[in-house]
Structures are given as structure tokens and as C-alpha cells.
Design an enzyme around this catalytic site. Structure first.
Site, short mmCIF file in Angstrom:
data_model
loop_
_atom_site.label_atom_id
_atom_site.label_comp_id
_atom_site.label_asym_id
_atom_site.label_seq_id
_atom_site.Cartn_x
_atom_site.Cartn_y
_atom_site.Cartn_z
N HIS A 10 -19.66 16.79 4.54
CA HIS A 10 -19.59 17.08 3.10
C HIS A 10 -18.39 17.98 2.82
CE1 HIS A 10 -20.96 18.17 -0.95
NE2 HIS A 10 -20.66 19.42 -0.62
N GLY B 30 -4.50 -13.96 -12.35
CA GLY B 30 -5.42 -12.82 -12.40
C GLY B 30 -6.23 -12.66 -11.13
N LYS C 251 0.82 -1.21 0.00
CA LYS C 251 0.00 0.00 0.00
C LYS C 251 0.86 1.26 0.00
CE LYS C 251 -3.01 -3.09 0.08
NZ LYS C 251 -2.54 -4.45 -0.30
N TYR D 241 -6.47 -11.40 -6.88
CA TYR D 241 -6.41 -10.08 -6.26
C TYR D 241 -4.98 -9.55 -6.16
CZ TYR D 241 -11.20 -11.31 -5.07
OH TYR D 241 -12.52 -11.68 -5.13
#
Length: 456
Positions: free
Chosen positions: A441, A177, A52, A179
Site C-alpha cells: 500500500h 476507431g 509508449k 485500438y
């Protein structure tokens, strides 16, 4: 011979968490890890965290653009940052364990019988331990299929070793193919590699919702990833460019040149060298340690946690496994693999794909009164703000009860959003709670207002 309350084999998420809890409860704990490069386990060192870190760097690089030479320099810097991060986390995990009162031994553990373990120390010599309880948390290792030439080619890597390559491959072939393969395809495409994914099956991520999977495939192909389905790898060999991969598809044979070949054909439980037979610990047909819902093995005082137990290969499952075992040792024993609720997961492609619960097809097969909600990611204001409008959100609802049966989010920040849905599902809340909630928001979470307003 040293006698302790608990011997824990493997410094993974489950092992280190349980070790700390038991030590703080006043029990003696020896934690055995085969390599000082693996303190903290698979996730921290060779999986979740380093990948990551690369994913983040790759997305930034894609935005910056530039020629291949510039991208290659950014890739080299990303690999160095990944090394810095994992090194810091290794040290932190070691210090935390020792600080809690856990004794850490570096070496290979092997059972002598049901209570005794021999540790071949990495610095030489050995130590024999006797444990009242023994816990196995040795993880999994990459599986290398018997493809001609694969084991002998110098340009072949696994998901663990490719991240150590300092040079960005101009062309990368990925065998598998699934994850892991798709995550690396996404990373390296964003860095600037030309990526070809070779998979043997005709379907694309077949366990996922078919409608969402089709959007994922188009997104990858639009970004330049070539996906060969129903393709057989006939052989791999060294070549001047690095490697040549010969594949056979419906159109015939093709030779794919590449600077690097990634083998992403799954991972297998890491039980080699443990000598489990000496302890009477049984394995499943797939080679995992056989456990019950309390994670006990065939020997009552021996447990297994995480990938080695053959379940879902996520670090948070290993963490939850430690809670289950902890409840056996320090609690009321009520926590099991059967009552931990829904398990969400995310695939960190760009944008990430996240899921919890059933697909539409699964729900229909089970006879539910299925209602569907769909929303384009481009309709979410925050996605537009982030310049990441690609993707789709889909939810499956039980029309009879209003309960959420499943959610499939292929959009920016989906790895965060899916946890809200998991919480609602575990609490038995109807979809209207998420539909009518007030969210800040602009955020991606507020997409749940519009998504669940579209249930029909």
C-alpha cells in the site's frame, strides 16, 4: 550456396528469440531482415516501444500545460527521445543476435523452393541459402483503404510514419476507431492537438464490454477527442492547411481540415515478395500464412510466427510462438497455440484499458451463472495519489465455481494489474484468492481487494 540448419526470415520478437536459442543449442542460423532499421522487429522500431515512449511524454506534457507553442516543443523533444530509444534498442538486438552466433543478412528474402531462399542484399548482389528448416516472422504492415485521394495526399500518415513527424499537428484526423487509432488520439490530445476520430461502424470498440466501453468513450470526449461514428470518408485531398477530409454522417457531409491525417484501419500480414507459392506454403483467406496449432505451415519443415501467421497482433504472442516452435525443434513438441492460457492485452490510452477473458455479455451467452464486480477507479487510494482517478474496474465471475471469467480495467496502471488476473485464471484460482490477498500500500493492485469483495 550456403547450407544451414535454420533460415529465419524476419528479425521480430519470435524470430530473434528463436534464432538465439537455436544458435546456443549448436545449430547454424541465418537471420534475414530486409532493413537495418528494423533490427528487433516491429515492436521495438515502429510500434510498442516508440508509441509508449510518446505516450509517457504526452502524459507528462498534459500535466505541464502551457500554450500550443510550448507543447509543440515538448512534442519535438519527445520524438527525438523516441528516436534515441529505438536506435539504442536496435543496436542492442543486433549485438545480442550476433553474440549468440547468429549470422544476420540484410536484404529481401524470396523462396526458390521448399528449402532454398534467395536474398537480394541491401548493399547489392544476392545470396542463395538452403535451410533444413525455414521460419517466417515477417510481421504485418499498415492497411491503406481505397479512399479517393488518400494515397496521393502529402499529409497522410500511418501509425509508423506519423511518429517521424517533427511538427505537432494542431488538428489531427484519424481514420479508424480501433485500438491503434484510439491510442494515437489519446497521445496527440495530451500533446495538445485537436483530434477527430472517424469510424465507419456505429459501435465504439464493440469487442469490449459495453459498460466499460461507454466509460472509455466519455473519458476521451471529456478530454476533447471528437468521435464520429457511422461515418464514411468520401475523400481526402491536399489543402493549404495540410489536408481536407470529407466525411458523411447522418447529419450530412462535413469537411475536416487537418495538418495531418492518420490512417489507422488495421494491419495486414506482410507476405509480399516472399514468393511463398514457390515453396508450396498456403495462405488463409485473409492473406496470412496458414498454420496448425504447432505453427507449422502446409510444408512440414516451414513454420510461421507472429503477425504474419494471422493471430493476435501482440509482440508477446510472437514471443510465445517462438516457444511453440522451439518445442518442436529442441523439445518434446507439447507446447501449442491451444495450451498457452488466457491472453491479456492493454490499450495505452489515458488511462490504459486492459482486458483478459470474457465480457459480461459473452459469459451470459455461454450460459454461465454470472456474477459481476464493479469498482470506481476514484475509490482506489493510489489513483488519487497519482492524480489519476478516472476510470472503472469490472470483473466477471462464475457463480457456480468462483472462477474468474474475465476482467476489464480502465484505470491507471491497469496494464500491470491485468497480469495478476491472468495468472489467477491460468492457475484456476477462485476470485477469493485475489480478494483476500495482501498487497503493498498504496498500490493499484490492492484495488483487487475491494473489487472482488464486491462480487454479487
Amino acid at each position: 550456396m550456403k547450407t544451414v540448419d535454420n533460415i529465419i526470415i524476419g528479425f521480430g520478437k519470435g524470430g530473434k528469440t528463436l534464432a538465439g536459442a537455436l544458435a546456443k543449442a549448436g545449430q547454424s542460423v541465418v537471420l534475414v531482415e530486409r532493413s537495418d532499421r528494423m533490427f528487433g522487429g516491429t515492436c521495438i522500431n515502429v510500434a510498442c516501444i516508440p508509441t509508449k515512449s510518446l505516450e509517457h511524454s504526452a502524459r507528462l506534457s498534459a500535466v505541464q500545460g502551457g500554450g500550443f507553442a510550448e507543447k509543440a516543443e515538448r512534442y519535438r523533444a519527445a520524438v527525438e527521445e523516441k528516436r534515441r530509444l529505438t536506435g539504442a534498442l536496435r543496436r542492442k538486438n543486433y549485438d545480442k543476435a550476433v553474440g549468440a552466433g547468429v549470422e544476420v543478412l540484410v536484404g529481401e528474402a524470396s523462396f526458390l523452393d521448399g528449402h532454398r531462399v534467395s536474398v537480394a542484399l541491401s548493399g547489392g548482389g544476392s545470396e542463395e541459402l538452403r535451410g533444413e528448416r525455414i521460419l517466417i516472422n515477417t510481421g504485418a504492415r499498415p492497411f491503406i483503404p481505397p479512399i479517393p485521394g488518400l494515397a496521393d495526399c502529402g499529409a497522410v500518415y500511418t501509425s509508423e510514419t506519423l511518429m517521424e513527424r517533427d511538427e505537432l499537428p494542431e488538428r489531427l484526423v484519424i481514420i479508424g476507431g480501433g485500438y491503434i487509432g484510439l491510442e494515437f488520439a489519446s497521445y496527440y490530445t495530451n500533446f495538445g492537438s485537436r483530434v477527430t476520430v472517424v469510424q465507419d461502424g456505429p459501435g465504439f470498440i464493440p469487442r469490449e464490454d459495453e459498460e466499460v466501453a461507454a466509460v472509455v468513450l466519455k473519458s476521451l470526449e471529456d478530454r476533447g477527442v471528437r468521435v464520429l461514428r457511422s461515418a464514411a470518408v468520401l475523400g481526402v485531398k491536399d489543402a493549404q492547411v495540410g489536408a481536407e477530409v470529407t466525411v458523411k454522417t447522418a447529419e450530412g457531409e462535413e469537411v475536416l481540415p487537418a495538418q495531418a491525417v492518420l490512417v489507422a484501419t488495421g494491419r495486414r500480414p506482410n507476405v509480399a515478395g516472399l514468393n511463398l507459392a514457390a515453396a508450396g506454403v498456403e495462405l488463409t483467406e485473409r492473406g496470412a500464412v496458414k498454420t496448425d496449432e504447432h505453427l507449422r505451415t502446409s510444408v512440414p519443415h516451414i513454420w510461421a510466427m507472429g503477425d504474419v501467421a494471422g493471430g493476435l497482433q501482440f509482440t508477446y504472442i510472437s514471443l510465445d510462438d517462438s516457444r511453440i516452435v522451439k518445442s518442436q525443434i529442441l523439445g518434446d513438441g507439447g507446447r501449442t497455440t491451444q495450451n498457452r492460457g488466457e491472453v491479456p492485452y492493454s490499450v495505452f490510452i489515458d488511462p490504459p484499458l486492459s482486458r483478459v477473458g470474457m465480457t459480461e455479455a459473452e459469459a451470459r451467452r455461454r450460459g454461465y451463472d454470472v456474477k459481476i464486480a464493479r469498482l470506481s477507479a476514484a475509490a482506489v487510494p493510489k489513483a488519487q495519489v497519482m492524480r489519476r482517478p478516472a476510470g472503472v474496474l469490472k470483473a466477471v465471475v462464475d457463480g457456480a465455481t468462483g472462477n474468474i471469467l474475465g476482467a476489464h480495467f480502465f484505470c491507471a496502471e491497469s496494464q500491470e494489474m491485468i497480469n495478476l488476473v491472468k495468472l489467477a485464471m491460468d492457475a484456476g484460482l477462485p476470485y477469493t484468492v485475489l480478494r483476500d490477498a495482501i498487497y503493498t500500500h498504496p498500490t493499484m493492485s490492492e484495488a483487487l481487494n475491494d473489487l472482488f469483495a464486491a462480487v454479487n
